[in-house]
Design a protein around this motif. Sequence first.
Motif, PDB file in Angstrom:
ATOM      1  N   GLY A 197       8.626   4.932   3.877  1.00 37.46           N
ATOM      2  CA  GLY A 197       8.819   3.498   4.019  1.00 37.46           C
ATOM      3  C   GLY A 197       7.988   2.858   5.116  1.00 37.46           C
ATOM      4  N   VAL A 198       7.058   3.611   5.701  1.00 42.17           N
ATOM      5  CA  VAL A 198       6.222   3.084   6.775  1.00 42.17           C
ATOM      6  C   VAL A 198       5.017   2.359   6.176  1.00 42.17           C
ATOM      7  CG1 VAL A 198       4.824   3.701   8.787  1.00 42.17           C
ATOM      8  CG2 VAL A 198       6.925   4.956   8.290  1.00 42.17           C
ATOM      9  N   GLU A 199       4.805   1.112   6.597  1.00 37.92           N
ATOM     10  CA  GLU A 199       3.664   0.343   6.114  1.00 37.92           C
ATOM     11  C   GLU A 199       2.424   0.650   6.950  1.00 37.92           C
ATOM     12  OE1 GLU A 199       4.070  -3.850   5.701  1.00 37.92           O
ATOM     13  OE2 GLU A 199       5.469  -3.661   4.029  1.00 37.92           O
ATOM     14  N   ASN A 200       1.267   0.639   6.283  1.00 43.24           N
ATOM     15  CA  ASN A 200      -0.003   0.923   6.932  1.00 43.24           C
ATOM     16  C   ASN A 200      -1.053  -0.004   6.320  1.00 43.24           C
ATOM     17  OD1 ASN A 200      -1.979   2.163   8.423  1.00 43.24           O
ATOM     18  ND2 ASN A 200      -2.058   4.008   7.186  1.00 43.24           N
ATOM     19  N   THR A 201      -1.778  -0.726   7.147  1.00 44.88           N
ATOM     20  CA  THR A 201      -2.852  -1.595   6.668  1.00 44.88           C
ATOM     21  C   THR A 201      -4.162  -0.834   6.777  1.00 44.88           C
ATOM     22  OG1 THR A 201      -1.655  -3.557   7.413  1.00 44.88           O
ATOM     23  CG2 THR A 201      -4.000  -3.814   7.001  1.00 44.88           C
ATOM     24  N   VAL A 202      -4.891  -0.748   5.654  1.00 47.47           N
ATOM     25  CA  VAL A 202      -6.127   0.037   5.596  1.00 47.47           C
ATOM     26  C   VAL A 202      -7.235  -0.829   5.011  1.00 47.47           C
ATOM     27  CG1 VAL A 202      -7.214   2.103   4.609  1.00 47.47           C
ATOM     28  CG2 VAL A 202      -4.809   2.161   5.268  1.00 47.47           C
ATOM     29  N   ALA A 203      -8.420  -0.743   5.596  1.00 49.53           N
ATOM     30  CA  ALA A 203      -9.568  -1.465   5.055  1.00 49.53           C
ATOM     31  C   ALA A 203      -9.877  -0.949   3.657  1.00 49.53           C
ATOM     32  CB  ALA A 203     -10.782  -1.284   5.958  1.00 49.53           C
ATOM     33  N   ARG A 204     -10.076  -1.852   2.711  1.00 53.93           N
ATOM     34  CA  ARG A 204     -10.339  -1.451   1.325  1.00 53.93           C
ATOM     35  C   ARG A 204     -11.615  -0.637   1.206  1.00 53.93           C
ATOM     36  NH1 ARG A 204      -8.970  -6.223  -2.798  1.00 53.93           N
ATOM     37  NH2 ARG A 204      -9.556  -4.579  -4.235  1.00 53.93           N
ATOM     38  N   ALA A 205     -12.547  -0.801   2.141  1.00 49.72           N
ATOM     39  CA  ALA A 205     -13.790  -0.026   2.121  1.00 49.72           C
ATOM     40  C   ALA A 205     -13.519   1.474   2.260  1.00 49.72           C
ATOM     41  CB  ALA A 205     -14.722  -0.492   3.234  1.00 49.72           C
ATOM     42  N   LEU A 206     -12.363   1.849   2.798  1.00 50.13           N
ATOM     43  CA  LEU A 206     -12.014   3.259   2.968  1.00 50.13           C
ATOM     44  C   LEU A 206     -11.280   3.839   1.763  1.00 50.13           C
ATOM     45  CD1 LEU A 206     -10.744   3.105   6.647  1.00 50.13           C
ATOM     46  CD2 LEU A 206     -12.992   3.856   5.835  1.00 50.13           C
ATOM     47  N   LEU A 207     -10.928   2.982   0.813  1.00 48.18           N
ATOM     48  CA  LEU A 207     -10.129   3.394  -0.338  1.00 48.18           C
ATOM     49  C   LEU A 207     -10.982   3.434  -1.600  1.00 48.18           C
ATOM     50  CD1 LEU A 207      -7.059   1.104   0.425  1.00 48.18           C
ATOM     51  CD2 LEU A 207      -7.306   3.536   0.948  1.00 48.18           C
ATOM     52  N   PRO A 208     -10.535   4.187  -2.611  1.00 50.92           N
ATOM     53  CA  PRO A 208     -11.261   4.189  -3.888  1.00 50.92           C
ATOM     54  C   PRO A 208     -11.333   2.780  -4.467  1.00 50.92           C
ATOM     55  CG  PRO A 208      -9.623   5.953  -3.848  1.00 50.92           C
ATOM     56  CD  PRO A 208      -9.381   5.095  -2.641  1.00 50.92           C
ATOM     57  N   MET A 209     -12.449   2.438  -5.083  1.00 51.55           N
ATOM     58  CA  MET A 209     -12.663   1.094  -5.621  1.00 51.55           C
ATOM     59  C   MET A 209     -11.677   0.735  -6.723  1.00 51.55           C
ATOM     60  SD  MET A 209     -16.419   0.012  -4.861  1.00 51.55           S
ATOM     61  CE  MET A 209     -16.146  -1.319  -5.918  1.00 51.55           C
ATOM     62  N   GLU A 210     -11.140   1.720  -7.434  1.00 52.49           N
ATOM     63  CA  GLU A 210     -10.297   1.492  -8.608  1.00 52.49           C
ATOM     64  C   GLU A 210      -8.859   1.128  -8.281  1.00 52.49           C
ATOM     65  OE1 GLU A 210     -11.711   4.547  -7.960  1.00 52.49           O
ATOM     66  OE2 GLU A 210     -13.528   4.391  -9.135  1.00 52.49           O
ATOM     67  N   ILE A 211      -8.490   1.048  -7.010  1.00 54.51           N
ATOM     68  CA  ILE A 211      -7.078   0.818  -6.685  1.00 54.51           C
ATOM     69  C   ILE A 211      -6.629  -0.565  -7.126  1.00 54.51           C
ATOM     70  CG2 ILE A 211      -7.070   2.393  -4.713  1.00 54.51           C
ATOM     71  CD1 ILE A 211      -6.988  -0.207  -2.953  1.00 54.51           C
ATOM     72  N   GLU A 212      -5.334  -0.653  -7.384  1.00 54.83           N
ATOM     73  CA  GLU A 212      -4.669  -1.921  -7.665  1.00 54.83           C
ATOM     74  C   GLU A 212      -3.247  -1.773  -7.146  1.00 54.83           C
ATOM     75  OE1 GLU A 212      -3.396  -1.218 -12.269  1.00 54.83           O
ATOM     76  OE2 GLU A 212      -5.444  -1.860 -11.894  1.00 54.83           O
ATOM     77  N   GLU A 213      -2.507  -2.846  -7.131  1.00 49.18           N
ATOM     78  CA  GLU A 213      -1.134  -2.774  -6.643  1.00 49.18           C
ATOM     79  C   GLU A 213      -0.346  -1.775  -7.484  1.00 49.18           C
ATOM     80  OE1 GLU A 213       0.484  -6.714  -6.274  1.00 49.18           O
ATOM     81  OE2 GLU A 213      -1.095  -7.303  -4.881  1.00 49.18           O
ATOM     82  N   GLY A 214       0.386  -0.899  -6.800  1.00 47.81           N
ATOM     83  CA  GLY A 214       1.158   0.137  -7.478  1.00 47.81           C
ATOM     84  C   GLY A 214       0.452   1.480  -7.566  1.00 47.81           C
ATOM     85  N   THR A 215      -0.844   1.531  -7.245  1.00 44.99           N
ATOM     86  CA  THR A 215      -1.587   2.800  -7.284  1.00 44.99           C
ATOM     87  C   THR A 215      -1.017   3.763  -6.254  1.00 44.99           C
ATOM     88  OG1 THR A 215      -3.621   1.679  -7.956  1.00 44.99           O
ATOM     89  CG2 THR A 215      -3.873   3.855  -7.003  1.00 44.99           C
ATOM     90  N   ARG A 216      -0.874   5.024  -6.656  1.00 45.24           N
ATOM     91  CA  ARG A 216      -0.400   6.071  -5.743  1.00 45.24           C
ATOM     92  C   ARG A 216      -1.619   6.780  -5.166  1.00 45.24           C
ATOM     93  NH1 ARG A 216       4.061   7.283  -4.046  1.00 45.24           N
ATOM     94  NH2 ARG A 216       4.217   9.394  -4.777  1.00 45.24           N
ATOM     95  N   LEU A 217      -1.598   6.993  -3.838  1.00 45.17           N
ATOM     96  CA  LEU A 217      -2.717   7.605  -3.142  1.00 45.17           C
ATOM     97  C   LEU A 217      -2.252   8.796  -2.321  1.00 45.17           C
ATOM     98  CD1 LEU A 217      -4.305   4.356  -1.675  1.00 45.17           C
ATOM     99  CD2 LEU A 217      -5.201   5.690  -3.589  1.00 45.17           C
ATOM    100  N   LEU A 218      -3.141   9.755  -2.181  1.00 50.26           N
ATOM    101  CA  LEU A 218      -2.934  10.877  -1.273  1.00 50.26           C
ATOM    102  C   LEU A 218      -3.935  10.721  -0.147  1.00 50.26           C
ATOM    103  CD1 LEU A 218      -1.805  13.692  -0.514  1.00 50.26           C
ATOM    104  CD2 LEU A 218      -3.657  14.651  -1.897  1.00 50.26           C
TER     105      LEU A 218
END
Length: 55
Positions: A23-44
């Motif tokens: 339940g911990v929120e984390n703000t991450v720059a989108r440049a560090l994430l896969p381009m295909e993400i959308e709301e609800g995407t699960r990430l490791l």
Amino acid sequence: MEKTLYTVRRLDGDYAILVSEEGVENTVARALLPMEIEEGTRLLCEMFCYTILPD
């Protein structure tokens, strides 16, 4: 560093708001994430590398 599972809660411009299984929120720059993400995407996250988990 241990693995952390996140869900993309919200996309906000150049940032994504992620929430961990604990339940911990984390703000991450989108440049560090896969381009295909959308709301609800699960990430490791492992060693600051984010990968999309299959459904």
